[in-house]
Design a protein around this motif. Sequence first.
Motif, PDB file in Angstrom:
ATOM      1  N   TYR A 246     115.423  19.539 131.748  1.00 60.81           N
ATOM      2  CA  TYR A 246     115.687  20.981 131.806  1.00 60.81           C
ATOM      3  C   TYR A 246     114.562  21.732 131.105  1.00 60.81           C
ATOM      4  CZ  TYR A 246     117.103  21.846 126.930  1.00 60.81           C
ATOM      5  OH  TYR A 246     117.115  21.999 125.568  1.00 60.81           O
TER       6      TYR A 246
ATOM      7  N   THR B  10     110.346  31.275 127.003  1.00 58.46           N
ATOM      8  CA  THR B  10     110.087  32.677 127.308  1.00 58.46           C
ATOM      9  C   THR B  10     108.731  32.866 127.982  1.00 58.46           C
ATOM     10  OG1 THR B  10     109.110  32.958 125.142  1.00 58.46           O
ATOM     11  CG2 THR B  10     111.453  33.472 125.336  1.00 58.46           C
TER      12      THR B  10
ATOM     13  N   HIS C 144     106.591  21.433 129.056  1.00 57.79           N
ATOM     14  CA  HIS C 144     107.407  20.941 127.946  1.00 57.79           C
ATOM     15  C   HIS C 144     106.627  20.872 126.640  1.00 57.79           C
ATOM     16  CE1 HIS C 144     110.932  20.391 130.405  1.00 57.79           C
ATOM     17  NE2 HIS C 144     110.147  19.885 131.341  1.00 57.79           N
TER      18      HIS C 144
ATOM     19  N   ARG D 142     104.630  19.475 120.523  1.00 60.73           N
ATOM     20  CA  ARG D 142     105.824  20.274 120.297  1.00 60.73           C
ATOM     21  C   ARG D 142     106.646  19.609 119.197  1.00 60.73           C
ATOM     22  NH1 ARG D 142     110.213  19.891 124.887  1.00 60.73           N
ATOM     23  NH2 ARG D 142     111.095  21.504 123.543  1.00 60.73           N
TER      24      ARG D 142
ATOM     25  N   ALA E 173     112.800  23.208 118.530  1.00 56.31           N
ATOM     26  CA  ALA E 173     112.013  22.437 119.491  1.00 56.31           C
ATOM     27  C   ALA E 173     110.768  23.181 119.962  1.00 56.31           C
ATOM     28  CB  ALA E 173     112.890  22.041 120.676  1.00 56.31           C
TER      29      ALA E 173
ATOM     30  N   LYS F  64     107.691  24.471 121.431  1.00 59.74           N
ATOM     31  CA  LYS F  64     106.683  23.903 122.317  1.00 59.74           C
ATOM     32  C   LYS F  64     105.347  24.599 122.024  1.00 59.74           C
ATOM     33  CE  LYS F  64     109.471  24.763 126.069  1.00 59.74           C
ATOM     34  NZ  LYS F  64     109.973  24.574 127.459  1.00 59.74           N
TER      35      LYS F  64
HETATM   36  N1  LIG Z   1     107.132  28.013 122.552  1.00 65.24           N
HETATM   37  C1  LIG Z   1     108.431  27.951 122.876  1.00 65.24           C
HETATM   38  N2  LIG Z   1     109.140  26.872 122.502  1.00 65.24           N
HETATM   39  C2  LIG Z   1     110.452  26.777 122.826  1.00 65.24           C
HETATM   40  C3  LIG Z   1     111.100  27.817 123.527  1.00 65.24           C
HETATM   41  C4  LIG Z   1     110.329  28.947 123.895  1.00 65.24           C
HETATM   42  O1  LIG Z   1     110.820  29.908 124.520  1.00 65.24           O
HETATM   43  N3  LIG Z   1     108.992  28.976 123.571  1.00 65.24           N
HETATM   44  N4  LIG Z   1     112.430  27.687 123.846  1.00 65.24           N
HETATM   45  C5  LIG Z   1     113.223  26.773 123.036  1.00 65.24           C
HETATM   46  C6  LIG Z   1     114.526  26.506 123.602  1.00 65.24           C
HETATM   47  S1  LIG Z   1     115.654  27.787 123.572  1.00 65.24           S
HETATM   48  C7  LIG Z   1     114.872  25.280 124.067  1.00 65.24           C
HETATM   49  S2  LIG Z   1     116.478  24.956 124.511  1.00 65.24           S
HETATM   50  C8  LIG Z   1     113.882  24.188 124.179  1.00 65.24           C
HETATM   51  C9  LIG Z   1     113.823  23.662 125.595  1.00 65.24           C
HETATM   52  O2  LIG Z   1     112.821  22.689 125.702  1.00 65.24           O
HETATM   53  P1  LIG Z   1     112.450  22.132 127.134  1.00 65.24           P
HETATM   54  O3  LIG Z   1     112.059  23.286 127.993  1.00 65.24           O
HETATM   55  O4  LIG Z   1     111.363  21.137 126.941  1.00 65.24           O
HETATM   56  O5  LIG Z   1     113.706  21.467 127.661  1.00 65.24           O
HETATM   57  O6  LIG Z   1     112.593  24.623 123.829  1.00 65.24           O
HETATM   58  C10 LIG Z   1     112.515  25.470 122.719  1.00 65.24           C
HETATM   59  N5  LIG Z   1     111.133  25.674 122.423  1.00 65.24           N
END
Ligand SMILES: Nc1nc2c(c(=O)[nH]1)N[C@H]1C(S)=C(S)[C@@H](COP(=O)(O)O)O[C@H]1N2
Length: 525
Positions: free
Chosen positions: A245, A249, A368, A373, A385, A387
């Motif tokens: 999944y 943003t 991802h 990350r 998490a 990224k």
């Molecule tokens: N840079 C960044 N990291 C982020 C986000 C984001 O919007 N920007 N969303 C977070 C959210 S809300 C979730 S649930 C997870 C989802 O990680 P995935 O897309 O690898 O499943 O990343 C997190 N890390």
Amino acid sequence: MQRSVFDSATAGVVAAGCGLAVSEIASGVLHQRVSPVLAASEVIIRHTPGRFIELAISLVGTHDKQLLIAMTLAGFAVLSAVAGVAARRNIWFGLAGFAVLGVLAMSASRARLQPASSNLVPAIAGSIVALALLKTLVDRIPPETVSVSTAVSAPAARNRPADDSDAVRVPADPGRRTFLSWVGVAAAAAVVGGVVGRGLARSRAAVEAARLQLRLPVARAGTPPGADLGIAGVAPWVTPVDKFYRIDTALSPPTILPKDWSLHIHGMVDHEVDLSYHDLLRMGLTEAWMTLCCVSNPVGGPLISNAKWAGVRVADVLALAGPHPDADAVKSRSYDGWTSGTPMSALTDGRDALLAVTFNGVPLTPEHGFPVRMVVPGLYGYVSATKWIVDMEVTKFSDFQAFWTQRGWSAQGPVKTESRIDAPRGGDTRRAGTVMVGGVAWAQHRGIAKVEVKIGNAHWTEATLGVDPSIDSWVQWSYAWDATPGTYQISCRATDRTGATQTSNVADVLPDGATGYPSISVMIS
Ligand SMILES: Nc1nc2c(c(=O)[nH]1)N[C@H]1C(S)=C(S)[C@@H](COP(=O)(O)O)O[C@H]1N2
Ligand SMILES: [Mo]
């Protein structure tokens, strides 16, 4: 050539050009490897007899690719010009011609050798823009001007002194000026859009090449024996990389080359630290199974995936900087400015909180978080998490708000004990007899102790659990139900290894995660 024919051909080419530019941008934004133009070129190559290709290569050498693309574009321009002229006759002919071109672009995109990476959005978006613009431009083509001398009224001609030429000078046709300025703006937009789209594609290609060149000491991850119960319809225990999944943003994932990446650690620390990708890898990789889930996942929802991650322990990285004892949080920031606040305790209590570089044995994909990350077992993604992480500030929860906490979500985001029914699907009809009921359950970093199923008015019954190699991953569960005809409501509930059973209280995802028992209805015939 009649001017209106020229104008309508131009309208066709410019409208198609804008459509192509839009498709290029869309494929850049969506991080697709090939745009419709490239896809079409590949299709042409595949259907061209080898001796023609050899001849072309012998004539133009290694520029054969560029030549092919130029020829594809030229062919496309000719067809669009023809469609433009047809549109002048009857707008529906032109639109039909463009629709055919759009369908060709879509079927080229579909015919890609790797269908998994092909996507029709760019071709569809491009076609819509091209069709709308064709109509707009053709509507603005001025009518063929009548002979100038008859167009000027007699008194005006009479008052004018005799001229050398017998044609009377008239102000430039305002209708044509409007048309030409539309064409000019659209053509400029097509060029700018094309350049932007190619730029996106180039940085994407550079990142892809860098990913493929990485040699990280990580093996491909197989499924641990017994973890996957193999029940039809239940999500695989290991989520394939392309099924993981995605929530973020970012309109388009940032493209960061490992050589350009660095991590800045600062705030309440003894000394600030900057790490390059190479510095990070030298600290040694830890591998760990971990299920990541989103706080926005509704009960029974799909925003959860499981992978084997490899990365450097966050605790080791923080130790380099020497965090102050009164700091209780790390505020991490991504390359594109997104922020997250993570409890210091979760990062340093010995669990596998990682600055991950691979998942399931391959380097992170751009979507991802490539190249690095964070992942932290037991916490929702929005508080852990990050990224494309580039910055970690050691701080206190009382001193900051992160991206989602500013928007009403809870500052602390521990994952709730939850379960999901994957099979049967709600609304399914099954034959009487043994029906395999199954799903997943998770309570990251606490582990699942049991899952119970309730079918119709029967008592809660314990399900069989798959092997869980780590308390940080989900488990699969199954129950062989001896089903007799009727309509049934099926629910399930998980109990974690602290003894807590998931709550039946129904709550929405805001502010800290949905609760309630998952429930489906099935018919047995
Ligand atoms: N840079 C960044 N990291 C982020 C986000 C984001 O919007 N920007 N969303 C977070 C959210 S809300 C979730 S649930 C997870 C989802 O990680 P995935 O897309 O690898 O499943 O990343 C997190 N890390
Ligand atoms: Mo999330």
